[in-house]
Design a protein around this motif. Structure first.
Motif, short mmCIF file in Angstrom:
data_model
loop_
_atom_site.label_atom_id
_atom_site.label_comp_id
_atom_site.label_asym_id
_atom_site.label_seq_id
_atom_site.Cartn_x
_atom_site.Cartn_y
_atom_site.Cartn_z
N PHE A 74 -4.71 -5.60 8.26
CA PHE A 74 -4.05 -4.30 8.31
C PHE A 74 -4.71 -3.30 7.37
O PHE A 74 -4.86 -2.12 7.70
N THR A 75 -5.14 -3.79 6.21
CA THR A 75 -5.82 -2.89 5.26
C THR A 75 -7.16 -2.43 5.82
O THR A 75 -7.52 -1.25 5.71
N TYR A 131 -7.89 -2.19 8.99
CA TYR A 131 -7.59 -1.27 10.08
C TYR A 131 -7.26 0.12 9.54
O TYR A 131 -7.69 1.14 10.11
N GLN A 132 -6.48 0.15 8.45
CA GLN A 132 -6.13 1.44 7.86
C GLN A 132 -7.37 2.17 7.36
O GLN A 132 -7.47 3.38 7.46
N ARG A 133 -8.33 1.43 6.83
CA ARG A 133 -9.50 2.06 6.22
C ARG A 133 -10.63 2.33 7.23
O ARG A 133 -11.33 3.32 7.13
N GLN A 177 -2.72 7.38 6.45
CA GLN A 177 -3.16 6.10 5.89
C GLN A 177 -2.30 5.75 4.67
O GLN A 177 -1.96 6.61 3.87
N MET A 178 -1.98 4.42 4.59
CA MET A 178 -1.23 3.93 3.44
C MET A 178 -2.18 3.69 2.26
O MET A 178 -3.39 3.53 2.45
N VAL A 218 -3.74 1.30 -0.69
CA VAL A 218 -4.20 -0.09 -0.59
C VAL A 218 -3.05 -1.05 -0.88
O VAL A 218 -2.86 -2.05 -0.16
N ARG A 231 0.22 -0.57 -0.53
CA ARG A 231 1.19 -0.59 0.56
C ARG A 231 0.62 -1.26 1.80
O ARG A 231 1.33 -1.97 2.52
N SER A 232 -0.65 -1.05 2.06
CA SER A 232 -1.29 -1.70 3.21
C SER A 232 -1.27 -3.21 3.06
O SER A 232 -0.95 -3.95 4.01
N GLY A 277 0.94 -5.40 5.58
CA GLY A 277 0.22 -6.38 6.40
C GLY A 277 0.60 -7.81 6.06
O GLY A 277 0.75 -8.65 6.95
#
Length: 492
Positions: free
Chosen positions: A50-51, A53-55, A184-185, A187, A189-190, A194
């Protein structure tokens, strides 16, 4: 004799799944204890995925916003009034966004920014029944988002003059240059989001596994598998193995073993004794579906109980692939079924008598990769015919019947089969297949034993006692060496 023995009916049909919430939760808990590493792994994968994907999977967008009231007329005509009459408020909510979407406004905005293409979007919303407006500009570049919003606020009154008339903006929340993407969250929170998602997915998988696992947990559920009777339910014991001890040794002759366990074994001994006596049976095969169900412990303690009654009992370790009875007894076994099958070996030479217990033993710690040739040797049949005459009972500890044919071969030498089922461990379909593999043999089924049952709050309170060798200091008093000297005995 055969027509008096208990007939076995193996059910072939599958019943509909009935959901018991308590058992479902208990099943999930057991699976969680076994597969906790999978939950941790999926949580880590979820956090990392998930992290990333967010980045990497999402284009960062910056948002700049401003909230203000819109007043019409001259400067002093209610410029700080938040609420208009209903008609004016409705007109404002419909007209204000329409102006932003017009081509005229867009061309004016591009001219104000001095560019041919707008690097972002702009939108607005009004609070119902009021003149409060929030205008937002979004862009992949933070400065562009602020510039777009600033230009829009500057040109809007002039652009909307022909629609709304003279208007004024009175700022309630000033615009700022955004410092972080709004889509984007962080890091932390991601990772947290996730990880929680991965752990939740793992728990859902465990829940589905627990729902469809269909293990055996009580005699009622076993009725779906077979018509065999439950001869005993042995409680779960907390056993702490000593250092360098390969097996967890549980002895019904030890007064420190919980009373409930010893009483259950006595009940099993009485039922087996009555059944064997009524049918003239002497050789009792003890087996299970899979390894780890405790059939060797049951076999050893059943032999001990029968010997304690003054019967002449032989315990034979028939598991040539993975022998364990000698270790459970705390002795060094010397001879096994291979020695017994050799025609040159006399029965007295291969059977050892264990001092003080009255139990006789045949078994060693040697392992054979292909024991089928031994188990089909005619000399082994002659051996069992001899011991059938010399002993009151012969307890034959067999390998599990699921993987190899050994149990079926040994069943040809036996009169009765005692099947051990570990509570909530092996799926019902595998138990059904194991029973089927032994049906039609020379030996008939006596029944089954439920092993390792949890505390049920009964009179004995199994779970309250526990059973830890370390607690009583076996190592301190050198019990292992003492027992070995006392029990190893000599040839009979």
């Amino acid at each position: 004799m055969a027509d008096q023995r208990q007939d076995i009916r193996i059910e072939k049909t599958e019943d509909e799944i009935e959901i018991d919430l308590g058992r479902l939760i208990w099943g999930m808990w057991k699976l969680l204890l076994r597969f906790w590493w999978a939950v941790v792994l999926l949580a880590a994968i979820g956090a990392a995925g998930f992290t990333l994907y967010q980045r990497l999977g999402k284009t960062p967008l910056y948002q700049s916003s401003a909230t203000f009231t819109v007043a019409t007329g001259d400067e002093d005509s209610g410029s700080y009034s938040f609420y208009y009459d209903q008609t004016t408020a409705d007109q404002l909510s419909k007209t204000f966004p329409y102006v932003l979407e017009s081509s005229y406004f867009r061309s004016m905005l591009l001219d104000q920014l001095g560019t041919d293409e707008l690097n972002g979007t702009i939108s607005a919303e009004t609070i119902t029944d009021s003149n409060v407006v929030t205008m937002r500009a979004e862009s992949p570049d933070s400065q562009d988002a602020a510039d777009i919003l600033s230009a829009a606020l500057e040109i809007y009154p002039e652009t909307a003059r022909f629609v709304l008339g003279e208007i004024q903006f009175n700022m309630l929340d000033e615009m700022e240059v955004p410092t972080a993407p709004f889509n984007q969250m962080s890091v932390k929170r991601s990772l947290a989001f996730g990880g929680a998602g991965g752990a939740f997915a793992a728990l859902c998988i465990l829940g589905v596994m627990a729902l469809f696992r269909r293990t055996a947990r009580d005699p009622e559920e076993m009725k779906r598998v077979t018509s065999l009777k439950c001869l005993a339910m042995l409680p779960h014991l907390q056993v702490k193995a000593r250092k360098n001890q390969g097996q967890q040794r549980i002895s019904v002759l030890d007064e420190r073993t919980p009373h409930g366990y010893r009483e259950s074994m006595r009940s099993l001994r009485l039922r087996i004794g009555r059944l064997a006596g009524r049918e003239g049976c002497k050789v009792i095969l003890v087996t299970s579906t899979a390894a780890g169900e405790g059939k060797s412990t049951v076999a050893v303690n059943l032999a001990r109980m029968l010997a304690a009654d003054g019967k002449k009992v032989l315990l034979a370790d028939g598991d040539l692939r993975k022998p364990s009875d000698a270790d459970l007894l705390g002795i060094r076994g010397k001879y096994d079924l291979k020695d017994a099958a050799e025609k040159g070996k006399e029965t007295r030479a291969v059977i050892r008598r264990i001092k003080d217990s009255g139990l006789h033993f045949l078994g060693s710690t040697r392992k054979y990769e292909k024991p089928a040739a031994i188990l089909t040797d005619e000399g082994l049949r002659v051996f069992f015919e001899e011991v059938r005459q010399r002993f009151s009972y012969v307890i034959l500890d067999s390998p599990p019947c699921e993987m190899f044919q050994d149990a079926g071969l040994l069943a040809e030498f036996a009169d009765l089969i005692l099947y051990v089922i570990r509570y909530d461990t092996v799926p019902q379909n595998r138990i059904r297949e194991g029973l089927s593999s032994l049906s039609g043999r020379r030996a008939s089924f006596a029944g089954y034993v439920f092993n390792n049952c949890p505390e049920t709050g009964g009179v004995y309170g199994y779970g309250r006692y526990g059973y830890g060798y370390g607690k009583y200091g076996y190592g301190k008093y050198g019990y292992g060496k003492y027992q070995q000297k006392q029990e190893e005995g000599e040839a009979i």
